[in-house]
Motif scaffolding. Structure first.
Motif, PDB file in Angstrom:
ATOM      1  N   CYS A  32       0.839  -1.202   0.000  1.00  0.00           N
ATOM      2  CA  CYS A  32       0.000   0.000   0.000  1.00  0.00           C
ATOM      3  C   CYS A  32       0.873   1.250   0.000  1.00  0.00           C
ATOM      4  O   CYS A  32       1.684   1.439   0.901  1.00  0.00           O
ATOM      5  CB  CYS A  32      -0.911  -0.008   1.221  1.00  0.00           C
ATOM      6  SG  CYS A  32      -1.804   1.546   1.393  1.00  0.00           S
ATOM      7  N   PHE A  34       0.153   4.276   0.680  1.00  0.00           N
ATOM      8  CA  PHE A  34      -0.162   5.257   1.713  1.00  0.00           C
ATOM      9  C   PHE A  34       0.087   4.737   3.128  1.00  0.00           C
ATOM     10  O   PHE A  34      -0.050   5.501   4.087  1.00  0.00           O
ATOM     11  CB  PHE A  34      -1.611   5.755   1.580  1.00  0.00           C
ATOM     12  CG  PHE A  34      -1.791   6.882   0.590  1.00  0.00           C
ATOM     13  CD1 PHE A  34      -0.721   7.404  -0.125  1.00  0.00           C
ATOM     14  CD2 PHE A  34      -3.042   7.445   0.377  1.00  0.00           C
ATOM     15  CE1 PHE A  34      -0.883   8.444  -1.035  1.00  0.00           C
ATOM     16  CE2 PHE A  34      -3.225   8.495  -0.522  1.00  0.00           C
ATOM     17  CZ  PHE A  34      -2.150   8.993  -1.230  1.00  0.00           C
ATOM     18  N   CYS A  35       0.461   3.459   3.270  1.00  0.00           N
ATOM     19  CA  CYS A  35       0.836   2.987   4.603  1.00  0.00           C
ATOM     20  C   CYS A  35       2.181   3.630   4.939  1.00  0.00           C
ATOM     21  O   CYS A  35       3.014   3.837   4.054  1.00  0.00           O
ATOM     22  CB  CYS A  35       0.894   1.472   4.660  1.00  0.00           C
ATOM     23  SG  CYS A  35      -0.736   0.751   4.989  1.00  0.00           S
ATOM     24  N   HIS A  77      -3.951   1.677   8.056  1.00  0.00           N
ATOM     25  CA  HIS A  77      -4.594   1.222   6.827  1.00  0.00           C
ATOM     26  C   HIS A  77      -6.069   0.900   7.070  1.00  0.00           C
ATOM     27  O   HIS A  77      -6.414  -0.093   7.682  1.00  0.00           O
ATOM     28  CB  HIS A  77      -3.879  -0.003   6.252  1.00  0.00           C
ATOM     29  CG  HIS A  77      -4.418  -0.347   4.892  1.00  0.00           C
ATOM     30  ND1 HIS A  77      -3.863   0.134   3.726  1.00  0.00           N
ATOM     31  CD2 HIS A  77      -5.512  -1.060   4.522  1.00  0.00           C
ATOM     32  CE1 HIS A  77      -4.579  -0.283   2.699  1.00  0.00           C
ATOM     33  NE2 HIS A  77      -5.586  -1.015   3.159  1.00  0.00           N
ATOM     34  N   HIS A 126      -6.434   3.056   0.479  1.00  0.00           N
ATOM     35  CA  HIS A 126      -6.154   3.554   1.836  1.00  0.00           C
ATOM     36  C   HIS A 126      -6.832   4.928   1.994  1.00  0.00           C
ATOM     37  O   HIS A 126      -6.574   5.841   1.202  1.00  0.00           O
ATOM     38  CB  HIS A 126      -4.632   3.636   1.978  1.00  0.00           C
ATOM     39  CG  HIS A 126      -4.129   4.059   3.310  1.00  0.00           C
ATOM     40  ND1 HIS A 126      -3.144   3.367   3.969  1.00  0.00           N
ATOM     41  CD2 HIS A 126      -4.428   5.123   4.087  1.00  0.00           C
ATOM     42  CE1 HIS A 126      -2.866   3.987   5.113  1.00  0.00           C
ATOM     43  NE2 HIS A 126      -3.633   5.061   5.198  1.00  0.00           N
TER      44      HIS A 126
HETATM   45 ZN   LIG Z   1      -2.354   1.464   3.586  1.00  0.00          ZN
END
Ligand SMILES: [Zn+2]
Length: 155
Positions: A32, A34-35, A77, A126
């Motif tokens: 991911c 955006f994690c 998340h 996310h």
């Molecule tokens: Zn994420």
């Protein structure tokens, strides 16, 4: 029937070629973007503000006709509104209010897509909120559009 999708990003909702290239890298890495542990690999924009639950930054690919386009990215998340910790919800409203003052926004929009990207038209699953101020004084200005739901040709 929709094609099988990547769990973290939806390349069918990308708006720019360089954005698609980054998304192909993310798909190959199968994580991911955006994690927190991956964010700095893809997101090169400056972090404006960091709070207990959110990271506020600028959109790398701002919408057309915007003077300000910020993203508030949740630090954990989560893909659905029902999974947002209530305290993070309260904090998000504070951050958006802060941005309104900071950028001297006389008006604009605060928007957040959620869930299945076929319905949301999001590129990244996310959860992230957008703070958008249109540039109504710009030459050739046209209203900023926020899409909800994928184009039929992109399924
Ligand atoms: Zn994420």
């Amino acid at each position: 029937m929709p094609k099988p999708k990547n769990q973290f990003v939806d390349i069918g909702n990308a708006r720019f070629e360089d954005q698609e290239a980054v998304m192909r890298e993310i798909i190959a890495s199968d994580h991911c973007p955006f994690c927190q542990e991956n964010l700095e690999k893809y997101h090169t924009q400056a972090i404006i503000k960091e709070t207990e639950h959110w990271i506020l930054t600028t959109n790398k690919w701002p919408y057309k006709n915007t003077r300000v386009h910020l993203l508030a990215i949740l630090k954990i998340h989560v893909e659905h509104l029902y999974d947002i910790p209530p305290a993070a919800g309260a904090e998000l409203i504070e951050i958006m209010g802060w941005a309104e003052k900071e950028y001297k926004a006389l008006g604009g929009a605060f928007a957040m897509r959620f869930g299945d990207t076929d319905y949301s038209a999001g590129t990244i699953s996310h959860l992230h909120a957008q703070f958008i101020v249109p540039d109504i004084a710009a030459e050739g200005y046209e209203p900023t559009r926020f899409k909800i739901g994928k184009n039929p040709r992109d399924f």
